[in-house]
Each structure stands twice: as C-alpha cells, then as structure tokens.
Design an enzyme around this catalytic site. Structure first.
Site, PDB file in Angstrom:
ATOM      1  N   GLU A  56      -3.745   5.956  21.191  1.00  8.44           N
ATOM      2  CA  GLU A  56      -3.830   5.949  22.643  1.00  8.44           C
ATOM      3  C   GLU A  56      -5.027   5.069  22.992  1.00  8.44           C
ATOM      4  O   GLU A  56      -6.122   5.283  22.468  1.00  8.44           O
ATOM      5  CB  GLU A  56      -4.046   7.384  23.144  1.00  8.44           C
ATOM      6  CG  GLU A  56      -3.980   7.495  24.632  1.00  8.44           C
ATOM      7  CD  GLU A  56      -4.242   8.925  25.125  1.00  8.44           C
ATOM      8  OE1 GLU A  56      -4.231   9.861  24.301  1.00  8.44           O
ATOM      9  OE2 GLU A  56      -4.477   9.066  26.329  1.00  8.44           O
TER      10      GLU A  56
ATOM     11  N   ARG B 150      -6.000  16.035   9.129  1.00 12.21           N
ATOM     12  CA  ARG B 150      -6.934  15.096   9.753  1.00 12.21           C
ATOM     13  C   ARG B 150      -8.089  14.842   8.812  1.00 12.21           C
ATOM     14  O   ARG B 150      -8.429  15.705   8.010  1.00 12.21           O
ATOM     15  CB  ARG B 150      -7.555  15.717  11.015  1.00 12.21           C
ATOM     16  CG  ARG B 150      -6.682  15.810  12.195  1.00 12.21           C
ATOM     17  CD  ARG B 150      -7.484  16.396  13.347  1.00 12.21           C
ATOM     18  NE  ARG B 150      -8.230  15.379  14.066  1.00 12.21           N
ATOM     19  CZ  ARG B 150      -7.683  14.597  14.992  1.00 12.21           C
ATOM     20  NH1 ARG B 150      -6.420  14.715  15.294  1.00 12.21           N
ATOM     21  NH2 ARG B 150      -8.412  13.695  15.613  1.00 12.21           N
TER      22      ARG B 150
ATOM     23  N   LYS C 253     -12.232  10.764  20.281  1.00 11.07           N
ATOM     24  CA  LYS C 253     -12.572   9.699  21.217  1.00 11.07           C
ATOM     25  C   LYS C 253     -13.208  10.259  22.486  1.00 11.07           C
ATOM     26  O   LYS C 253     -14.095   9.647  23.061  1.00 11.07           O
ATOM     27  CB  LYS C 253     -11.311   8.894  21.567  1.00 11.07           C
ATOM     28  CG  LYS C 253     -10.919   7.920  20.475  1.00 11.07           C
ATOM     29  CD  LYS C 253      -9.707   7.098  20.899  1.00 11.07           C
ATOM     30  CE  LYS C 253      -8.452   7.596  20.244  1.00 11.07           C
ATOM     31  NZ  LYS C 253      -7.275   7.601  21.065  1.00 11.07           N
TER      32      LYS C 253
HETATM   33  P1  ATP Z   1      -8.771  11.398  19.318  1.00  4.60           P
HETATM   34  O1  ATP Z   1      -9.056  12.844  19.453  1.00  4.60           O
HETATM   35  O2  ATP Z   1      -9.861  10.646  18.646  1.00  4.60           O
HETATM   36  O3  ATP Z   1      -8.305  10.769  20.588  1.00  4.60           O
HETATM   37  P2  ATP Z   1      -6.076  11.261  18.568  1.00  4.60           P
HETATM   38  O4  ATP Z   1      -5.345  11.854  17.417  1.00  4.60           O
HETATM   39  O5  ATP Z   1      -5.749  11.753  19.915  1.00  4.60           O
HETATM   40  O6  ATP Z   1      -7.597  11.364  18.247  1.00  4.60           O
HETATM   41  P3  ATP Z   1      -4.784   8.749  18.769  1.00  4.60           P
HETATM   42  O7  ATP Z   1      -5.329   7.498  19.302  1.00  4.60           O
HETATM   43  O8  ATP Z   1      -3.709   9.415  19.527  1.00  4.60           O
HETATM   44  O9  ATP Z   1      -6.005   9.695  18.563  1.00  4.60           O
HETATM   45  O10 ATP Z   1      -4.374   8.582  17.247  1.00  4.60           O
HETATM   46  C1  ATP Z   1      -3.694   7.490  16.677  1.00  4.60           C
HETATM   47  C2  ATP Z   1      -3.256   7.897  15.294  1.00  4.60           C
HETATM   48  O11 ATP Z   1      -4.393   8.168  14.490  1.00  4.60           O
HETATM   49  C3  ATP Z   1      -2.434   9.162  15.346  1.00  4.60           C
HETATM   50  O12 ATP Z   1      -1.306   9.001  14.505  1.00  4.60           O
HETATM   51  C4  ATP Z   1      -3.364  10.211  14.831  1.00  4.60           C
HETATM   52  O13 ATP Z   1      -2.670  11.223  14.169  1.00  4.60           O
HETATM   53  C5  ATP Z   1      -4.280   9.435  13.894  1.00  4.60           C
HETATM   54  N1  ATP Z   1      -5.591  10.073  13.786  1.00  4.60           N
HETATM   55  C6  ATP Z   1      -6.486  10.275  14.775  1.00  4.60           C
HETATM   56  N2  ATP Z   1      -7.566  10.931  14.324  1.00  4.60           N
HETATM   57  C7  ATP Z   1      -7.363  11.145  12.998  1.00  4.60           C
HETATM   58  C8  ATP Z   1      -8.121  11.776  11.959  1.00  4.60           C
HETATM   59  N3  ATP Z   1      -9.310  12.332  12.184  1.00  4.60           N
HETATM   60  N4  ATP Z   1      -7.594  11.799  10.716  1.00  4.60           N
HETATM   61  C9  ATP Z   1      -6.397  11.236  10.466  1.00  4.60           C
HETATM   62  N5  ATP Z   1      -5.634  10.632  11.394  1.00  4.60           N
HETATM   63  C10 ATP Z   1      -6.099  10.586  12.653  1.00  4.60           C
HETATM   64 MG    MG Z   2      -5.195  11.496  21.700  1.00  7.81          MG
END
Ligand code: ATP
Ligand code: MG
Length: 565
Positions: free
Chosen positions: A45, A270, A280
């Site tokens: 995102e 994760r 983020k």
């Molecule tokens: P955030 O809380 O940082 O926004 P998110 O999972 O909402 O994390 P996205 O931008 O939606 O962030 O994630 C893009 C991809 O990265 C998704 O497939 C997500 O599962 C993966 N991802 C994000 N954070 C992690 C993590 N800590 N470990 C492994 N994969 C991750």
């Molecule tokens: Mg997210």
C-alpha cells in the site's frame, strides 16, 4: 570492488531461495499439474516507505519468480485514496530496484476499479451483496463478538433491484460518506468475523492519485485483493499470518464471481526485528513528530534508512535468506541483521584510518629518527591485493585517539602508556615520554619518541604493547562521524502502550571533530570503509560534502553488546 551502496542495483541473479513450505507447495502444484507456471506479486500500500519486513516479502515473491522462471508484478494496493502519496510510490519502486529486483508488470489495484465494480454488481445480482444503510457504528455493533454471533442488518433483505439502484446511487455520488456501504451477504453467525457480511465498497469523496475524481466509491482490501490477483493471473498469493482467516473471504469472493483464473493465498509469519518498528503507520509517526531525520534516518530499519546506514542490497537479501520462510511467529535479533552486513563489509570494504576523539601526539625526535622515511604504501584490504594500496604520511605531529593513551596503566592495557611502547599501524614503534593536560586533567598533547629502524620490524630490546591507529595532523581531513545505537530502549517498541516514549534520545552521537586520513577526501556518497579498530562506516548520502565529510557508523567490528546495554 565495492564503491559504496549508492543507487546501484547489484542484481540478485545468482541466488536461490532455500527450500521452505511455499516452495514445497509450488513444487507439488507443478508436479501434479495444478499449475504450469509461477506468477507472484508484491502488493504494498503506498502509504509509507518500505521497511525490512517488506524486504522479506520482496525477496520471497521476486525470488520465487526468478527461481521458477515465472513472473512477479509490483502492484500498488491503492484502494485508500486518503492515505496515499506519489512520494511513497517513487520510493517503493526505487527500493525494490535497489534490492536487486525488477518487476514484470507495474500494476495498481486502481487499474481494476471498473472490473471490481462490475464484479460487485455480479454479487448483487445473485443476491450475494446488499447495500446497508446502517451507520459504521451500528455495523460494528451488529457484528457481534468472538463469543457472540452477529445480528442481521434490517437492510439485509433488500431486493436485487433496490440494491442495484442504491449501489448506482452510491457510485454516482447521491449518497453521503457513512450513509451506506455495500456488504457481501455471507453469514452473520460465522465463527470467522471477516465472514460476517464484510463491507466490500464504501463511499469516499476523495481525489485518487491515479483515477482522480472518477470514483466516489472505493473497494475494500478483502474484495479487491483476490480479484486483482485473479485478473493478473497470480498463481501463489503470499501474505502474512494475520490474513489467515481472511483466506475464507478471498476464496468466497472468487467462488461467486465469473472470473476464470484461480489464485490461492498462502500465509507466512511476519518478520519482527528486535528494537525496531516495522509498521508504516508508526514509522510515519516518528517522521511526522521529527523524532528521526526523515524516513531514511540511519537508525530506522526502513530500506532507505538501512541504505543510508551503509547496508548493501546483498546483505539484506542474505539476511532474508537466513531468516527463512515459516509459519512460526518469532522475533529476530538485530545482531542477525548486523552479522550480514559485517560479513559483507569485512570482505568488500577498503580499510582506512580515522581518529574519532583526536588528541595530538608530537614525535620529538622525528627528524633524527625518521628523516629518510618516505610515504608508507599500505594495502587497502589485508587479504585482497586486487583492491590496491594507498599512501600514508608519517609526520612529526599526528592525531591518535584519546582512548589510546593513559599516563599509567597495568599490563592489560595494550595501548600507549607513559614510558611504554606501541606500534603505529603500518609505521614505527613509538615510546610515550610525557603529556600536557588542561585544568580539568584532560590530556591535550602527548610527546613521544620514535624508535629508529622500527618500520616493519622490531629492533632488539624493544617491544610494542599493541598497535594503534593514527592520522597525520597536518594533512588529515576533518569531518563528522555519527555513531548510532538502537533507536528504542525496549526490544519490542511496537507493543509498548506509548511507543514514542521508548525512543532513546541518546541513540545518535555526533562527533564533529574526527580526524580522517587524507585519502578519504576521495570517498563518494554511500561508499563504505572499515575504519581500522573502530568499525564499518559509510559516507552519508544526505549531509556529506566535499571538504566536510560526514560518515555514518554502519556496524561495529564485532558483536559487542546485547540490546542497548
Ligand atoms: P505496514 O503495517 O507496514 O503498513 P502492511 O502489511 O500493511 O505493513 P503493505 O504495504 O500492505 O504493508 O505490505 C506489502 C506486502 O509486504 C504484503 O504482502 C505484506 O504481507 C508484506 N509485509 C509487510 N510487512 C511485513 C513483515 N513485517 N514481514 C513480512 N512481510 C511483510
Ligand atoms: Mg497495510
């Protein structure tokens, strides 16, 4: 030779993902004919910069495409127009490339808004979606709890015709935000909360980065993600464990629309890294409140922070390889990440001398003892002659580190002591004779004598207690060195009630008066060095200037401390 970690992608071509449960699934799918190729995607995102957790997902998704000669798309999951920004989109593309990967397709969920909308209509036509006029609070209230089933909305049994009309009203801007939404009609008593008639479309009067003002309804993640995967022909859709329950909804949506392609969702744990934040939203809070120097603050484990800190793409990929891919949630120690960059830089970083806390050392007998000595030709790397050599000038006035001299010390102190001898790295043996101090007792100048004929050899009757580093006081370069330790005082700041209060205000130490060997004036932005006896450092890409260099500590020479002690 490593010439820094700049903006250069160094390619991940030669690597292979170690076997894990996902490669086992893929192998079985290919062997048993369920799939004939592998198509993955990385779907961030665009609401912030990428962090080390994303690196795990990038290395896996792009790595699978590489290892199975498949494809991986970069897809911006841009269904929430309020939080998204072009700055984030650009940084995400730059970070993926810097990590050494290239996408086959650059996609946006918003590319599919038309299709998503018609699939929503398909659900309505089958009586599988309805426009709900409950308020967001009421919807929450009706949803029930883990121990109590939900209640059906009074609007749940609207006719198909009425739902089609109301959905058109939503789409055409005749319904205000929060006054109606589209919900899938599944099961208000499901043990899985996500199946209790989830909202799949809501009204938002917001301008979208890609689609401008074309839409005032936006699809929810659970509805948009599975359909976007299917549209792109994704075979294996990998996400993190908190989406395990949502897999039911992922499959339900695809089971009930006319799309042919059938992706499958798989969940992995994760990455949680001790003493760091991988959210983020929280990273954004640190940036907004100026508790850090932007998203690329070298103390952050964002990709851009790690890059500025001196991490190489290869070291981050190696870290992701070592942590592996499993379904077990755990916390990885920061030392595991540090070990990867230390090994890389030990191999690849040229050596240099830098005195972080300089104190002047005068060699009183310089012209008598070292008169005929020319510049010293010293290797840039102890084991890699191909990395070349450079010249160092001894001279009558040097700087050594304040910590390398004591007036008195026992035999365990392997540095310079009044009356004792040490070797200057690559140079001669010196013996400390006396020192000057200021009123507070701080040593301001040391006087020493050089031992004749002691360069590269130890004359009879002499014995150096140890070896210390130095720079020439006349020709050295003055610069700033920034030392870092963990940004947080607790191992799991993300779980703290007030995570901002766990920021260590002493996590950055700036040394303004470092004395650097003259050859470092040639160093370029992002370039890494081992400062002998001190650690690995890189040229700061943000603040370093010609004539006024700024170096960041990347990592210490050895694993020295647990946590923040
Ligand atoms: P955030 O809380 O940082 O926004 P998110 O999972 O909402 O994390 P996205 O931008 O939606 O962030 O994630 C893009 C991809 O990265 C998704 O497939 C997500 O599962 C993966 N991802 C994000 N954070 C992690 C993590 N800590 N470990 C492994 N994969 C991750
Ligand atoms: Mg997210």
């Amino acid at each position: 030779m490593t010439s820094g970690n700049g903006d250069r992608a160094d390619g991940a071509g030669a690597e292979r993902i170690p076997r894990n449960f996902i490669t086992d699934i893929i192998d079985a799918d290919l062997k048993e004919g369920r799939e004939d190729h592998v198509a993955t995607r990385f779907p961030p995102e665009p609401n912030g910069y990428l962090h080390i957790g994303h690196a795990k997902s990038i290395c896996l998704n792009f790595g699978l495409a590489r290892d199975y000669q498949g494809t991986c798309n970069l897809r911006f999951d841009d269904t929430n127009p309020v939080k998204e920004d072009a700055e984030y989109v650009n940084s995400i593309m730059a970070d993926v490339r810097w990590l050494g990967f290239e996408w086959q397709g650059l996609k946006h969920t918003s590319d599919y808004f038309d299709q998503l909308c018609s699939y929503a209509v398909e659900l309505i036509e089958q009586g599988l979606a309805y426009v709900d006029s409950l308020s967001p609070d009421e919807i929450r209230d009706y949803r029930g709890t883990l121990t109590e089933p939900g209640r059906e909305s009074p609007y749940r049994n609207r006719s198909v015709a009425e739902n089609l009309k109301l959905f058109t009203d939503m789409k055409e801007g005749r319904i205000k935000e929060g006054e109606a939404c589209l919900r899938a009609r599944i099961d208000m008593a499901s043990p899985f909360m996500c199946m209790r008639d989830p909202v799949i479309y809501r009204v938002r009067f917001a301008t979208h980065e890609q689609t401008g003002d074309k839409w005032c309804i936006y699809p929810m993640y659970d509805f948009a993600h599975c359909i976007s995967d299917a549209i792109e022909g994704i075979t294996h859709s990998i996400c993190t464990l908190e989406f395990q329950d949502n897999r039911r909804l992922y499959d339900w949506v695809l089971d009930h629309i006319s799309i042919k392609s059938r992706p499958h969702q798989y969940e992995m744990s994760r990455l949680n890294l001790a003493y760091s934040i991988t959210s983020k939203r929280k990273l954004n809070e640190l940036v907004e409140r100026k508790l850090v120097d932007g998203w690329d603050d070298p103390r952050l484990t964002t990709i851009s922070g790690l890059r500025r800190r001196g991490y190489t793409p290869a070291s981050i990929r190696e870290f992701c390889r070592r942590i592996g891919v499993t379904k077990q949630d755990n916390v990885v120690e920061m030392s595991a990440l540090e070990a990867c960059i230390r090994e890389d830089l030990n191999q690849n970083a040229p050596r240099a001398m830098a005195v972080l806390h300089p104190v002047k050392l005068v060699i009183d007998n310089y012209s008598a003892a070292l008169a005929g000595v020319g510049p010293l030709e010293v290797p840039n790397h102890p084991d890699r002659p191909e990395l070349g050599s450079r010249r160092l000038d001894l001279g009558p006035e040097l700087y050594i580190d304040a910590a390398d001299f004591r007036e008195e010390a026992d035999k365990h102190y392997k540095r310079l002591v009044t009356g004792g001898e040490v070797r200057l790295r690559y140079g001669c043996i010196i013996k400390a004779v006396s020192c000057h101090k200021d009123e507070s007792g701080t040593v301001t100048e040391i006087h020493a004598e050089a031992v004749p004929d002691s360069i590269g050899q130890t004359p009879e009757g002499h014995k150096a207690r140890g070896v210390i580093h130095w720079v020439n006081a006349q020709s050295c370069l003055r610069g700033t060195v920034k030392l870092y330790r963990n940004l947080f005082t607790v191992p799991n700041p993300g779980a703290a009630e007030d995570f901002l209060s766990t920021v260590d205000t002493l996590s950055l130490e700036t040394l303004d008066n470092a004395a650097l060997e003259q050859s470092l004036s040639q160093a370029v932005s992002g370039q890494s060095f081992q400062f002998e006896r001190e650690g690995y450092f890189c040229v700061d890409s943000k603040y370093s200037k010609v004539g006024a260099p700024v170096f960041n500590l990347t990592v210490a020479l050895r694993e020295t401390r647990k946590g923040n002690a």
